[in-house]
Design a protein around this motif. Structure first.
Motif, short mmCIF file in Angstrom:
data_model
loop_
_atom_site.label_atom_id
_atom_site.label_comp_id
_atom_site.label_asym_id
_atom_site.label_seq_id
_atom_site.Cartn_x
_atom_site.Cartn_y
_atom_site.Cartn_z
N GLY A 86 37.09 -16.94 28.37
CA GLY A 86 37.43 -17.85 29.46
C GLY A 86 36.22 -18.16 30.31
O GLY A 86 36.02 -19.29 30.77
N VAL A 87 35.39 -17.17 30.53
CA VAL A 87 34.18 -17.38 31.35
C VAL A 87 33.14 -18.17 30.55
O VAL A 87 32.56 -19.13 31.05
N THR A 89 33.46 -20.31 28.26
CA THR A 89 33.79 -21.72 28.08
C THR A 89 33.64 -22.53 29.36
O THR A 89 33.64 -23.75 29.33
N PHE A 90 33.52 -21.86 30.50
CA PHE A 90 33.35 -22.60 31.76
C PHE A 90 31.94 -23.15 31.90
O PHE A 90 31.73 -24.20 32.50
N GLY B 175 24.81 -23.08 33.99
CA GLY B 175 25.13 -24.48 33.76
C GLY B 175 26.46 -24.87 34.34
O GLY B 175 27.48 -24.83 33.65
N ALA B 176 26.50 -25.22 35.61
CA ALA B 176 27.71 -25.70 36.27
C ALA B 176 27.32 -26.12 37.68
O ALA B 176 27.00 -25.28 38.51
N GLY B 191 31.10 -12.70 38.14
CA GLY B 191 31.37 -12.68 36.70
C GLY B 191 32.63 -13.44 36.33
O GLY B 191 33.33 -13.09 35.39
N ARG B 192 32.94 -14.47 37.11
CA ARG B 192 34.14 -15.26 36.83
C ARG B 192 33.77 -16.71 36.55
O ARG B 192 32.63 -17.12 36.72
N ARG B 193 34.78 -17.51 36.20
CA ARG B 193 34.61 -18.95 36.14
C ARG B 193 34.29 -19.44 37.54
O ARG B 193 34.78 -18.89 38.52
N GLY B 194 33.49 -20.48 37.65
CA GLY B 194 33.06 -20.93 38.97
C GLY B 194 34.07 -21.84 39.65
O GLY B 194 33.77 -22.98 39.95
#
Ligand SMILES: Cc1cc2nc3c(=O)[nH]c(=O)nc-3n(C[C@H](O)[C@H](O)[C@H](O)COP(=O)(O)O)c2cc1C
Ligand code: SF4
Ligand code: FES
Lengths: 182, 437
Positions: A86-87, A89-90, B175-176, B191-194
């Motif tokens: 999940g991380v 792919t972000f 990259g975000a 350590g998570r999705r942004g």
């Protein structure tokens, strides 16, 4: 809203092309690399915080982040592989499939766009023989993708070749660039 | 200095004085230039004194929002028994902005010093510098500088012999663009999705790792050192127009201009002289048409607006835009505005994290409509639809990326409507002679 407006806007899907066959997975975090991770873990109060750095290490060693790589990291940081995926792919910079020996990123966001970035892209796609954005050239040497602002807009057009950051690229300079890559 | 060009005598180089001097990147070279004197001084002061000087100086955040830095620091309550953190926002991904890149690649020790001062002032033992993954060169120099500073005992468990612990760690993004939003940056660091967080709680209450956190831009933190060395009055005096905008500001200039680069001027500098004298004016045979003065998220200015603007927080608002990140995008009469705006919308659509419906769908719809207008397939109703979507995208989402996408679209349609209409009516864009509303 008219229905034809709904849907995704992804650029060409460079993940969908033939996944290069790869051999059995060799673990990344042994010896010095394991020590590198252990040192990184001292920077943060949680193990999870070392996830992005650990994934960078996997990519440095293997050239991309495979499902096995994600599982290895998950085990070390006490996360589930699904969470790690999940991380991964972000973020756009982790490769979820093998890429060419030279991974070339070209900025085409407006500030570079108005300085001729599209022509740089065309020259790169032509001269690398990749045929299309996102595909890898038949000899496995090149993959070219378009990316969003690289934070060097005054040096249009910036291009990244793997870790190397090249400023002020123009179509004329493309042959010279490709010729100097071993 | 107007890196990569020779400094212009009309610049005031405080932060950019050593751009282009390779030697300034090393610890020795930095010390020879007076480096780490400010940190030494800071460590001999009470944290509250530092916060007061910064407050008094009028320094405002250079990351985009312009929030008063001293006030932000004063939200961190000493003695609450919790670990405090400082985050330095070095994600610099706002189209048009590349000043933090120059700061980090020419004066990495200035940022280590700024982080150490900031951390000490807010009662933090740890500072994280979150640098976007594409910045391989700044990452290299920052990692090197941190290593040198540790080895010399400048940071670490007994920073400069003060008995205070100050750790500085470089953290590489992946990259975000959205990770430049402060709470998304904290999520990413954990350590998570942004995905940006709903506020409140604000970072000073619950930030990274759930602890009180201050987040500042690279340029903001670097400015703290000269303020401590020279005093708040010295900084306050560097202001040509409005007393609420003080000090110097780095502007990174790109697009259709003779001398793109990073320039440092005193707040309130006349924008017209900046564009024509410092940056050298338009390319040969062309004319300026529009400017986006503060990164892609601020309203587009017509040249009439831009030429009457004084370059500070209030001045850019009076000129129909905002100072934002200081990323100046100059657009000339050879560029079709619809193409420029459509590509910006695509940027935001690509970078939306997808949590909020208005943003996820709105950025995508906006892009599709703009691209079909660009391609000569637009209809008269499309402009109203775009304005309507833009309104729905404003003020309704978790973070302001959604608003940011609507801003260039709404201001673009308002100020350059003729170009949109010409495309819709099937007239091709004629460079140079295009009607400017
Ligand atoms: C979508 C988005 C992207 C942002 N990107 C950045 C960035 O790259 N760098 C930065 O310093 N601030 C960025 N900001 C602003 C930060 O949220 C925050 O306001 C800033 O880092 C605070 O530091 P300052 O007070 O020193 O300006 C962004 C904000 C948003 C909404
Ligand atoms: S506004 Fe957009 S980027 Fe911000 S949180 Fe919502 S969906 Fe994500
Ligand atoms: S727009 Fe190309 S580097 Fe910023």
């Amino acid at each position: 809203m008219t229905p034809d407006l709904v849907g995704d806007l992804e650029s060409p899907d460079y993940a969908s092309h033939d996944r290069a066959a790869h051999g059995p997975y060799t673990p990344v975090f042994t010896g010095d690399v394991k020590r590198e991770l252990d040192e990184l873990l001292t920077h943060y109060p949680t193990k999870m915080a070392a996830l992005l750095p650990a994934l960078w290490i996997v990519q440095r060693v293997h050239g991309w982040v495979s499902e096995e790589g994600m599982a290895e990291v998950a085990g070390l940081l006490e996360l589930t592989p699904a969470y790690v995926k999940g991380v991964v792919t972000f973020y756009t910079m982790y490769h979820q499939h093998p890429v060419g020996k030279y991974f070339i990123q070209v900025c085409t966001t407006s500030p570079c766009g108005i300085c001729g970035a599209e022509d740089v892209v065309k020259a790169l796609v032509r001269d690398t023989n990749t045929g299309e954005l996102g595909l890898t050239s038949p000899d496995g040497r090149f993959t070219v993708i378009e990316v969003e602002c690289l934070g060097a807009c005054g040096f249009a057009t910036p291009v990244m070749v793997n870790e190397e950051f090249i400023e002020s690229m123009t179509p004329d300079k493309v042959p010279e660039l490709l010729a100097r890559l071993p | 200095m107007g890196y990569p060009h020779h400094p212009n005598p009309r610049e005031t180089t405080v932060l950019s004085k050593h751009f282009g001097e390779a030697d300034a990147r090393t610890l020795d070279g930095w010390k020879k230039r007076g480096g780490y004197k400010a940190l030494e001084k800071a460590l001999g002061m009470q944290p509250a004194e530092i916060v007061n000087i910064v407050k008094e100086s009028g320094l405002r955040g250079r990351g985009g929002a312009g929030f008063p830095t001293g006030m932000k620091w004063s939200f961190m309550k000493p003695g609450d028994g919790k670990p405090h953190y400082l985050c330095c926002n070095a994600d610099e991904s706002e189209p048009g902005t590349f000043k933090d890149r120059e700061l980090m690649r020419w004066t990495p020790h200035a940022l280590v010093e700024g982080c150490a001062i900031g951390a000490y002032a807010i009662g933090a033992e740890t500072a994280y510098v979150y640098i976007r993954g594409e910045f391989t060169e700044p990452l290299h120099w920052m990692e090197q500088a941190v290593k040198e500073a540790y080895a010399a005992g400048i940071i670490g468990k007994n920073a400069m012999g003060s008995g205070k612990r100050i750790d500085v760690h470089v953290h590489k993004g992946a990259g975000a663009y959205i990770c430049g939003e402060e709470t998304a940056l904290m999520e990413s660091l954990e350590g998570r999705r942004g995905n940006p967080r709903i506020k409140p709680p604000f970072p000073a209450v619950s930030g990274v790792f759930g602890m009180p956190t201050t987040i500042n831009n690279v340029e903001t933190l670097i400015a703290a050192a000269p303020i401590l060395m020279n005093g708040a009055d010295w900084y306050k005096k560097m202001s040509l127009s409005n007393p609420k905008s003080t000090g110097t500001k780095l502007f990174s200039v790109c697009g259709n201009v003779q001398r793109p680069g990073t320039y440092e001027v005193v707040m309130g500098f006349p924008f017209k002289e900046f564009l024509y004298d410092l940056c050298g004016g338009p390319l040969h045979g062309r004319k300026f048409k529009a400017v986006i003065p503060g990164g892609a998220s601020v309203p587009i200015q017509t040249m009439d607006e831009a030429e009457g603007t004084l370059m500070d927080y209030e001045g850019f608002v009076a000129g129909g835009s905002m100072l934002g990140s200081g990323g100046v995008i100059v657009i000339d009469d050879a560029q079709p505005m619809v193409t420029v705006i459509a590509r910006l919308a695509r940027f935001f659509a690509h970078e939306s994290c997808g949590q909020c419906t208005q943003c996820r769908e709105g950025t995508a719809w906006t892009t599709k409509i703009l691209e079909r207008i660009r391609d000569g397939e637009g209809t008269v109703e499309d402009l109203d639809t775009l304005l309507d979507i833009g309104e729905q995208m404003t003020g309704k989402t978790i973070c302001v990326l959604s608003d940011s996408c609507a801003v260039p679209v709404i201001s673009g349609i308002k100020k350059f409507r003729g170009e949109f209409e010409a495309l819709i009516q099937g007239r091709r864009f004629h460079p140079v002679t295009a009607a400017v509303a």
